[in-house]
Write an enzyme that holds these catalytic residues in place. Structure first.
Site, mmCIF file in Angstrom:
data_model
loop_
_atom_site.group_PDB
_atom_site.id
_atom_site.type_symbol
_atom_site.label_atom_id
_atom_site.label_comp_id
_atom_site.label_asym_id
_atom_site.label_seq_id
_atom_site.Cartn_x
_atom_site.Cartn_y
_atom_site.Cartn_z
ATOM 1 N N VAL A 7 0.712 -1.331 0.301
ATOM 2 C CA VAL A 7 0.036 -0.073 0.002
ATOM 3 C C VAL A 7 0.819 1.303 0.207
ATOM 4 C CG1 VAL A 7 -1.911 -1.236 1.207
ATOM 5 C CG2 VAL A 7 -0.337 -0.239 2.629
ATOM 6 N N ASP A 8 2.219 1.077 0.081
ATOM 7 C CA ASP A 8 3.214 2.158 0.175
ATOM 8 C C ASP A 8 3.780 2.352 -1.358
ATOM 9 O OD1 ASP A 8 4.862 0.039 0.291
ATOM 10 O OD2 ASP A 8 5.714 0.478 2.082
ATOM 11 N N ASP A 9 4.935 3.066 -1.256
ATOM 12 C CA ASP A 9 5.449 3.251 -2.834
ATOM 13 C C ASP A 9 6.700 2.308 -2.994
ATOM 14 O OD1 ASP A 9 3.760 5.171 -3.772
ATOM 15 O OD2 ASP A 9 4.612 6.714 -2.600
#
Ligand code: 6R9
Length: 631
Positions: free
Chosen positions: A500-502
């Site tokens: 869900v992060d980069d």
């Protein structure tokens, strides 16, 4: 057992820990911790008061029990016919010789040692040598560039680097020593001098490049071979640092994930034992991971040796000399357990069944998967073709930070569902949270967090405890934040949906978009870059880069190549973007944040599904980007 591991955690872990040797016992409670930033600094300790040693538990313990002649490692080199066999006694001798040499250089408890090698027995042996004397190893994957290696060396400031001259990877020679030489030059410029480089002689330097610097560099033959086979074990406190392993996050430079001795050791032992059902006397276990990644730490260097099992170590690649290599290795060593990654499974699937079915694979009884969600199609091929429909697949979800398996089936006990990592391992309490941090109940989808500390959990980010607290414990107070999204179905099974992060997952390798972007802007013609992941049939995700050039610079294929080679040079070949998309402007919010969601849609040719773009500062950039696609 699971229920007991949660409700009666201390007794459960104490009982599991009896399988290991402790020089001194622990005091209650087993876990002393705080993971809620609102209640003060985050800290995690297990087995406080105890003393033990990882190398003793991996080697001496089995030899003392009469298993010194059991094969620890069947090593298979890159080229067919290259092979070595090491028994537990032989491996211990090698470990002691390396440890004695390290000691002669002044390496001691708490010293850092960096390793940059291919997958030869000397690599896990060097890791165990550090563990034996209390030094802290930092293994850097041999695919990283000199710049990336130098960054990791500068962060942990070792006096000693262990490497090899170079080796073949498939048909290609790799000059490891030459890369170390370049990395150490960069370190010099930043004020850090590595005093000693130990080099294993594989390919001649004359063939692969690199040179021996007098006074700094020594060969294995000169330095290690003459050392004594005996090296006393250093008894270490339970929380003594064992290793650092650098991993990518969503921001900044890679962080040194720090694992400590006792908890990590116990986690490695019990997960290898229960998840793979390893029977040390009869199984031949093979994990295809390189020791440069966490899987190669827990499930090559440590887990199987803690059990006293026999394992295969393979230096080469699954497609060399052809796509049947893995199954030829399975037949040759009568491998019973194979643990590999979905990207390898998909790559082999693409080559056709004949490469698999030409081998018997009759010895196989259990298969494992790790690194990314395994798509049901790859799962079925792995199950039906590779495993002839008779081997269960352990889809193991975990992370560098977790040290060992967290969500995984147990063979024979957990009904499988293709694509689901199924249920939590002993001692693990996963929760699915909504954006506000509320625990969701029953079937749901949200962010995956873990409720309580487990033994093999990372303890800090080396040299940056604030970053540890910030990254893992700030978003959702009182929980460990995994960075993964997840769905829980009506049977309570977990389905990991991805980061869900980069952070991208390319062929099972974690790569931060920020790292690739900062590598691209190192090129003098690039002013700004934005990197997103796009779906890729083999790699899972591939890297797609939007690049804004300096005013007046003309885009073109030569520049495209230069940009890609800049990334290869700064990070490593595996982080090279597949696509460079020229971007005169990037979609940004009024506050200047790049809207990656929009870029992902453009990259995936789904600009008809852009959603709400009203917050874009200049909506016209979208059309410009769509027109430049493929140009
Ligand atoms: C062990 C390892 C961790 C990230 C993790 C997740 C992804 C790993 C997975 C999986 C779905 C699995 N991941 N195993 N996703 N199913 N069985 O890979 O560690 O390199 O730190 O990567 O990989 O996204 O957060 P690491």
């Amino acid at each position: 057992m699971y229920e007991r591991s949660i409700t009666d955690s201390d007794d459960f872990w104490a009982e599991q820990a009896e399988a290991l040797h402790w020089n001194k016992g622990w005091s209650a409670p087993l876990c002393q911790s705080n993971i809620n930033v609102e209640n003060g600094p985050v800290h995690i300790s297990w087995f406080v008061g105890a003393e033990t040693n990882m190398a003793y538990n991996c080697l001496d313990r089995h030899i003392e029990a009469g298993h010194g002649d059991r094969v620890a490692i069947f090593w298979e080199g890159n080229d067919e016919g290259e092979e070595r066999v090491l028994t537990y006694s032989e491996l211990k001798s090698m470990v002691c010789r390396i440890a004695n040499y390290l000691k002669s250089l002044g390496v001691k408890r708490g010293s850092d040692v960096t390793m940059y090698m291919s997958l030869v027995p000397e690599l896990p042996a060097a890791m165990l040598a550090c563990a034996r004397i209390g030094a802290v190893h930092s293994v850097v994957f041999g695919g990283f560039s000199a710049e990336a290696l130098s960054g990791r060396i500068l962060d942990s400031q070792p006096n000693v680097v262990i490497t090899s001259s170079g080796t073949m990877r498939g048909p290609k020679p790799i000059g490891l020593k030459a890369i170390v030489d370049d990395a150490l030059d960069i370190c010099e410029k930043h004020g850090h001098t590595v005093q000693h480089v130990l080099m294993l002689e594989q390919l001649p330097l004359a063939e692969v490049g690199g040179s021996m610097k007098p006074g700094r560099d020594v060969t294995w033959r000169e330095a290690v071979d003459s050392q004594s086979d005996e090296c006393p074990v250093e008894w270490l406190p339970a929380e003594a640092p064992l290793f650092k392993l650098y991993t990518s996050g969503s921001t900044g430079k890679p962080k040194g994930v720090l694992h400590t001795t006792a908890g990590y050791m116990l986690g490695a032992l019990v997960t290898t034992k229960y998840v793979f059902d390893v029977q040390p006397a009869t199984d031949v276990y093979w994990c295809t991971a390189d020791c440069g990644w966490i899987t190669g730490h827990t499930y090559v260097a440590y887990g199987p040796l803690l059990l006293g099992a026999t394992q295969v170590l393979f230096e080469g690649v699954p497609t060399w000399p052809d796509a049947g290599r893995c199954w030829s290795i399975v037949d040759k060593y009568k491998v019973t357990i194979v643990y590999t990654a979905p990207t390898a499974i998909r790559a082999l699937h693409a080559k056709g069944d004949a490469y698999v079915t030409r081998y018997s694979r009759a010895s196989l009884r259990l298969l494992g998967s790790v690194g990314e969600p395994i798509n049901p199609e790859a799962w079925r091929w792995y199950h039906q073709v590779v495993g002839d429909g008779r081997c269960p697949i352990m889809d193991t979800w975990w992370q560098t930070e977790t040290g060992g398996h967290m969500i995984t089936p147990l063979p024979g006990a957990t009904p499988l569902k293709p694509g689901s990592a199924t249920l939590p391992f002993f001692g693990v309490e996963p929760v699915v949270l909504d954006e506000k941090g509320n625990e969701l109940q029953g079937p749901c989808e949200g962010v995956l967090c873990i409720k309580k500390p487990w033994p093999s959990m990372m303890r800090t980010v080396a040299g940056d405890h604030a970053r540890f607290e910030q990254t893992y414990f700030s978003a959702y107070k009182g929980y460990y934040f995994t960075g993964d999204g997840c769905r829980r179905d009506a049977d309570g099974y977990y389905w990991i949906t991805g980061r869900v992060d980069d952070v991208l997952n390319v062929s099972g390798h974690r790569i931060g978009t920020a790292e690739v972007e900062s590598a691209l802007v190192e090129h003098p013609s690039c002013v700004e870059a934005a990197v997103v992941g796009v779906e890729h049939p083999i790699k899972g995700q591939s890297i797609y880069a939007f690049v804004t050039l300096m005013t007046g610079v003309e885009p073109g294929d030569a520049l495209r190549k230069e940009l890609i080679s800049t990334v290869r040079k700064i990070i490593g070949p595996f982080a090279a973007p597949d696509v460079i998309h020229w971007a005169p402007g990037l979609p940004k919010t009024r506050s200047g944040k790049i809207m990656r969601r929009v870029l992902r849609k453009i990259a995936a040719k789904e600009e008809d599904q852009l959603g709400d773009t009203s917050t874009l500062a200049d909506p016209s950039v979208v059309q410009v980007l769509v027109e430049l696609r493929g140009k």
